[in-house]
Write a protein that holds these residues in place. Structure first.
Motif, PDB file in Angstrom:
ATOM      1  N   ASP A  97      -7.480  47.116  29.020  1.00  0.00           N
ATOM      2  CA  ASP A  97      -7.152  48.006  30.126  1.00  0.00           C
ATOM      3  C   ASP A  97      -7.250  49.484  29.731  1.00  0.00           C
ATOM      4  N   LYS A  98      -7.212  49.765  28.440  1.00  0.00           N
ATOM      5  CA  LYS A  98      -7.284  51.148  27.970  1.00  0.00           C
ATOM      6  C   LYS A  98      -8.655  51.484  27.374  1.00  0.00           C
ATOM      7  N   ILE A  99      -9.235  50.551  26.690  1.00  0.00           N
ATOM      8  CA  ILE A  99     -10.576  50.747  26.114  1.00  0.00           C
ATOM      9  C   ILE A  99     -11.413  49.544  26.520  1.00  0.00           C
ATOM     10  N   ALA A 100     -12.181  49.693  27.569  1.00  0.00           N
ATOM     11  CA  ALA A 100     -12.949  48.574  28.115  1.00  0.00           C
ATOM     12  C   ALA A 100     -14.148  48.257  27.226  1.00  0.00           C
ATOM     13  N   LEU A 101     -14.241  47.005  26.832  1.00  0.00           N
ATOM     14  CA  LEU A 101     -15.382  46.532  26.068  1.00  0.00           C
ATOM     15  C   LEU A 101     -16.201  45.560  26.908  1.00  0.00           C
ATOM     16  N   HIS A 102     -17.496  45.492  26.592  1.00  0.00           N
ATOM     17  CA  HIS A 102     -18.416  44.560  27.234  1.00  0.00           C
ATOM     18  C   HIS A 102     -19.122  43.793  26.128  1.00  0.00           C
ATOM     19  N   ALA A 103     -19.505  42.554  26.398  1.00  0.00           N
ATOM     20  CA  ALA A 103     -20.116  41.766  25.337  1.00  0.00           C
ATOM     21  C   ALA A 103     -20.993  40.661  25.902  1.00  0.00           C
ATOM     22  N   LYS A 104     -21.852  40.167  25.057  1.00  0.00           N
ATOM     23  CA  LYS A 104     -22.595  38.933  25.330  1.00  0.00           C
ATOM     24  C   LYS A 104     -22.778  38.218  24.007  1.00  0.00           C
ATOM     25  N   THR A 105     -22.360  36.975  23.986  1.00  0.00           N
ATOM     26  CA  THR A 105     -22.488  36.165  22.783  1.00  0.00           C
ATOM     27  C   THR A 105     -23.831  35.451  22.772  1.00  0.00           C
ATOM     28  N   GLY A 106     -24.278  35.089  21.598  1.00  0.00           N
ATOM     29  CA  GLY A 106     -25.520  34.342  21.462  1.00  0.00           C
ATOM     30  C   GLY A 106     -25.454  33.405  20.277  1.00  0.00           C
ATOM     31  N   THR A 107     -25.887  32.168  20.490  1.00  0.00           N
ATOM     32  CA  THR A 107     -25.938  31.178  19.421  1.00  0.00           C
ATOM     33  C   THR A 107     -27.354  30.627  19.402  1.00  0.00           C
ATOM     34  N   ALA A 108     -28.187  31.171  18.542  1.00  0.00           N
ATOM     35  CA  ALA A 108     -29.604  30.812  18.523  1.00  0.00           C
ATOM     36  C   ALA A 108     -29.835  29.625  17.594  1.00  0.00           C
ATOM     37  N   GLU A 109     -30.616  28.664  18.080  1.00  0.00           N
ATOM     38  CA  GLU A 109     -30.884  27.454  17.318  1.00  0.00           C
ATOM     39  C   GLU A 109     -32.286  27.493  16.722  1.00  0.00           C
ATOM     40  N   VAL A 110     -32.379  27.072  15.461  1.00  0.00           N
ATOM     41  CA  VAL A 110     -33.642  27.039  14.738  1.00  0.00           C
ATOM     42  C   VAL A 110     -33.767  25.670  14.095  1.00  0.00           C
ATOM     43  N   GLU A 111     -34.895  25.021  14.294  1.00  0.00           N
ATOM     44  CA  GLU A 111     -35.112  23.684  13.757  1.00  0.00           C
ATOM     45  C   GLU A 111     -34.935  23.664  12.243  1.00  0.00           C
ATOM     46  N   GLY A 112     -34.111  22.731  11.770  1.00  0.00           N
ATOM     47  CA  GLY A 112     -33.912  22.569  10.340  1.00  0.00           C
ATOM     48  C   GLY A 112     -32.912  23.516   9.729  1.00  0.00           C
ATOM     49  N   LYS A 113     -32.295  24.373  10.538  1.00  0.00           N
ATOM     50  CA  LYS A 113     -31.335  25.338  10.007  1.00  0.00           C
ATOM     51  C   LYS A 113     -30.103  25.395  10.900  1.00  0.00           C
ATOM     52  N   GLN A 114     -29.083  26.006  10.383  1.00  0.00           N
ATOM     53  CA  GLN A 114     -27.871  26.170  11.176  1.00  0.00           C
ATOM     54  C   GLN A 114     -28.044  27.315  12.168  1.00  0.00           C
ATOM     55  N   THR A 115     -27.167  27.358  13.151  1.00  0.00           N
ATOM     56  CA  THR A 115     -27.322  28.331  14.229  1.00  0.00           C
ATOM     57  C   THR A 115     -27.126  29.767  13.735  1.00  0.00           C
ATOM     58  N   THR A 116     -27.858  30.677  14.376  1.00  0.00           N
ATOM     59  CA  THR A 116     -27.735  32.105  14.082  1.00  0.00           C
ATOM     60  C   THR A 116     -26.728  32.731  15.047  1.00  0.00           C
TER      61      THR A 116
END
Length: 796
Positions: A609-628
């Motif tokens: 309410d005093k310092i408004a933040l905005h965000a968007k999360t992302g979980t990118a998938e790559v074959e053979g690897k863990q998510t970024t």
């Protein structure tokens, strides 16, 4: 009758004599003409050259300008060290090529003889580091850390050390002020090569390289080398035919290079570096339920950008290294540690060179594309747990089902299937597998309008462009990789990569439904860099202006006068209208208040309410690897983007660290209380620092302390003595974050680190395993690693 033969000349002899006379006359004429040419026609030129043979130039290197942070703190300065150097010319004049001298020198310096010999050998295609890549006529530094006692031994026994000198020399020093590392941003220096010297021999001033020059090879040192380098001093000595000095023909004093003021705040940089390291350390302690092992978190990057100017306030890349390793010539052991595969290539600045799929942070672009294509902001869109397209199942992340929701809610909860549906509908309208002549391609077109697939133009070298896998790229990539795909397909394998190769061999040029829907959620062949995403989210925050990212703010003379200011530059505008921009801002605030990032912000005590933040999360998938992990955020002042390769979910991997960076900026404690006296930078610093008459910056004392992030390793380093005015901060001691230890696993193919080149200059040529349309590379196993885990890679 006399027996004496006639002595008269025969006709044959006469001809021979005439030919000989002509030959002699011709030679005399040629010699006379040449003498006339040399002594009369070009007399002045050769007189000048002859005079020049009696002149020897003694070069006095200039002191390189400093790189300062936004308040004037010295990030890269100079210090006086005892440097021991060896003249190769003198060594080569000795019977054994100087081997005995180098052996005695090694004993005095306490170094292995092999190390000393390798330091003075010349670099070529067959000679690995360490070696000397500068002019062979320039004294070669063997060590930059000689003691006074060692220097005295060398100078007192000159007969034992011909060609060896030990003298105080100004050398570059990366201060680590406020504990900030900044290795990839600052860059490093190395000597000029003989080829560089010869190419500029006929030039003057800054355009001429002298054998003693050190020039920037990476980072800011490279981009602003001309401003920082200064002009070397030259003393011309007259010598006789034996090389003895008989007088002075003139002296040009060296000119100190200008200083560079950056937009970096060293205190914020320290906080960002520590929190990136902490996020990676925490991820390695977190169990991944998909792969049944802890996250590897092998690399990462973070960017803090002033949303109103595009200026970089902080930029961190991990793993990192000590930039002082390059000062005075890097050792073979250190060079190997920086370029080996096991190191995960710390020379890379992953904020501008690390590429990966952006995951759901891309959905602000997809929302804009959908609205431009005619979909209503007031509409309702289905968010099932999965969709079947072309016989393949495309799942919502974690198989969540939200029913009919708005686009705002789709951004807030990061619903994949809403964007699958929109992209598939548009793909069908464009003609599907048999596209119409001029397809609209709203999603690809909008991505380009947001600046993806192109360099941002940041003032750092070797930035990469990322990739928008549109129709043009698909066709070009197919043309260049068809043979490799078909060869792989003929082997008859059954792996995921083999299946893709079989499909691509037949019709890999086609824009399939799976390609379209994967692109809409920032997956598939899409690649972006952290600085590109920071620029996009800054535009959302500032009303829609895409600024060109910059690190430098101004060039300042050694006396503190402004030489030139580097002003912000607006490159483009948000492609939608104000209503859409407001809509996206409302949605991204919802992510912080009640969406996928709420548990790391509002629910963790952030004063929204005093310092408004905005965000968007992302979980990118790559074959053979863990998510970024991706987390893109912004306030009214700053955009902060953090990404961690194989680091988990967007908010889970990066949320705590990004929140702590905002806490440091605005002075917010863990309970949500705001203390302005503890705020590092509550508003971006626009003005340039003030300078004293001697050129040093006026630094206001801090009324706060930077709390050490738990678990962040520091290493105390002693301060050094300055060599000239202009250095603003001289701490008695500073803390330098230790480099993040790289994972022992193989470097990730797409997001943050392919195999390294032979040197730092080549460290970007192989970043993108599937290059842009103008120069695609053959399809390799690295390309298969880009394929996402979820079914429905793109075949429909």
């Amino acid at each position: 009758m006399s027996n004496i033969p006639e002595t008269g000349r025969t006709r044959r002899v006469t001809i021979r004599l005439v030919v000989l006379q002509i030959l002699v006359l011709s030679l005399l004429a040629t010699l006379g003409g040449r003498l006339w040419y040399l002594q009369i026609r070009n007399a002045k030129e050769y007189t000048a050259k002859a005079t020049g043979n009696h002149i020897r130039e003694v070069v006095e290197p200039s002191v390189r300008g400093e790189i300062l942070d936004a308040s004037g703190r010295v990030l890269a300065g100079n210090e006086t060290r005892l440097v021991v150097s060896v003249s190769r010319t003198s060594l080569m004049q000795q019977k054994d090529g100087g081997k005995a001298v180098l052996g005695r020198l090694a004993d005095v310096l306490g170094m292995p003889a092999k190390d000393v010999q390798e330091k003075v050998r010349l670099c070529d295609a067959k000679t690995p580091q360490p070696c000397w890549n500068g002019s062979p006529y320039q004294p070669i530094p063997v060590t930059k850390e000689a003691t006074t006692q060692q220097a005295m031994q060398i100078m007192e026994r000159r007969e034992d050390f011909p060609g060896v000198t030990a003298q105080p020399t100004a050398v570059r020093h990366y201060t680590g002020v406020e504990g900030a590392n900044m290795a990839q941003v600052l860059g490093y220096l190395s000597p000029v090569t003989d080829d560089e010297v010869s190419k500029t021999a006929d030039k003057t001033g800054l355009d001429r390289y002298l054998p003693a020059d050190q020039i920037g090879r990476a980072g800011l040192e490279s981009v602003y080398d001309r401003d920082l380098r200064g002009t070397a001093g030259i003393t011309k000595l007259e010598v006789d035919n034996l090389g003895r000095v008989i007088g002075t023909a003139g002296t040009v004093a060296p000119q100190t290079g200008n200083n560079l003021v950056t937009s970096i705040d060293a205190r914020v940089q320290k906080v960002v570096e520590d929190n990136l390291a902490q996020a990676m350390a925490d991820a390695r302690k977190t169990f991944d339920k998909v792969t049944n092992r802890n996250y590897e978190a092998d690399s990462g990057a973070a960017v803090v950008m002033d949303v109103h100017t595009g200026r970089i306030v902080a930029m961190a890349s991990a793993p990192t290294y000590d930039p002082n390793l390059w000062v005075g010539g890097i050792s073979g052991k250190d060079y190997q540690s920086l370029t080996s595969k096991d190191s995960n290539f710390p020379l890379l600045n992953r904020a501008i060179q690390g590429q990966s799929a952006p995951g759901s942070t891309f959905k602000v672009i997809s929302t804009t594309a959908a609205v431009q294509a005619g979909y209503s902001l007031d509409g309702s869109y289905q968010c099932p747990k999965s969709m079947t397209i072309g016989g393949r199942e495309f799942k919502n992340f974690e198989s969540e089902n939200f029913g009919a929701i708005s686009l705002e809610k789709a951004l807030e909860v990061s619903c994949d299937t809403v964007f699958y549906g929109l992209a598939y509908d548009q793909w069908m309208k464009d003609g599907g597998i048999k596209p119409k002549k001029d397809p609209s391609d709203w999603f690809f077109k909008t991505a380009h309008e947001f600046g993806l697939g192109a360099k941002t133009g940041i003032d750092l070298p070797s930035e990469v462009a990322g990739r928008v896998p549109d129709r043009q790229w698909k066709q070009s990539f197919y043309d260049n990789n068809k043979d490799a795909w078909c060869a792989q397909a003929q082997k008859g394998g059954n792996s995921f990569s083999d299946q893709i190769a079989k499909e691509n061999c037949i019709d890999g040029y086609q824009m399939r439904a799976g390609d379209a829907v994967n692109f809409a959620i920032g997956q598939g062949d899409t690649l972006v860099t952290p600085v590109q995403m920071a620029r996009i989210y800054s535009a959302l925050a500032n009303g829609g202006t895409f600024y060109r990212p910059t690190v430098a703010k101004a060039v300042i003379s050694p006396g503190g006068d402004l030489v030139r200011e580097i002003a912000p530059q607006a490159d483009a505008k948000f492609p939608g209208d104000e209503k859409l921009l407001s809509y996206i801002n409302q949605a991204t605030e919802g992510v912080v208040k009640s969406g996928t990032a709420a548990w790391k912000f509002v629910q963790a005590g952030w004063p929204q309410d005093k310092i408004a933040l905005h965000a968007k999360t992302g979980t990118a998938e790559v074959e053979g690897k863990q998510t970024t992990s991706w987390l893109a955020t912004y306030s009214k002042d700053y955009a902060i983007v953090m990404t961690i390769s194989q680091g988990g979910t967007g908010s889970g991997g990066s949320g705590d660290s990004v929140r702590r960076i905002y806490q440091a900026l605005y002075g917010v404690d863990d309970k949500g209380n705001i203390d302005n006296s503890k705020a590092l930078l509550p508003t971006p610093q626009g003005e340039l620092p003030k300078f004293n008459p001697d050129g040093t910056a006026v630094i206001k004392p801090a009324a706060y302390t930077i709390d050490q992030v738990p678990g962040a390793a520091v290493q105390p380093v002693q301060a050094v003595q300055p060599v000239q005015p202009g250095q603003a901060v001289r701490p008695a001691q500073f803390a330098q974050p230790a480099p993040v230890a790289p994972s022992a696993s193989v470097a990730q193919s797409a997001p943050f680190g392919q195999s390294a080149g032979p040197d730092a200059a080549a460290a970007t040529a192989w970043l993108d395993p599937a290059p842009p349309a103008d120069s695609p590379a053959p399809y390799t196993a690295a390309d298969a690693a880009l394929e996402p885990n979820r079914p429905g890679r793109g075949r429909a």
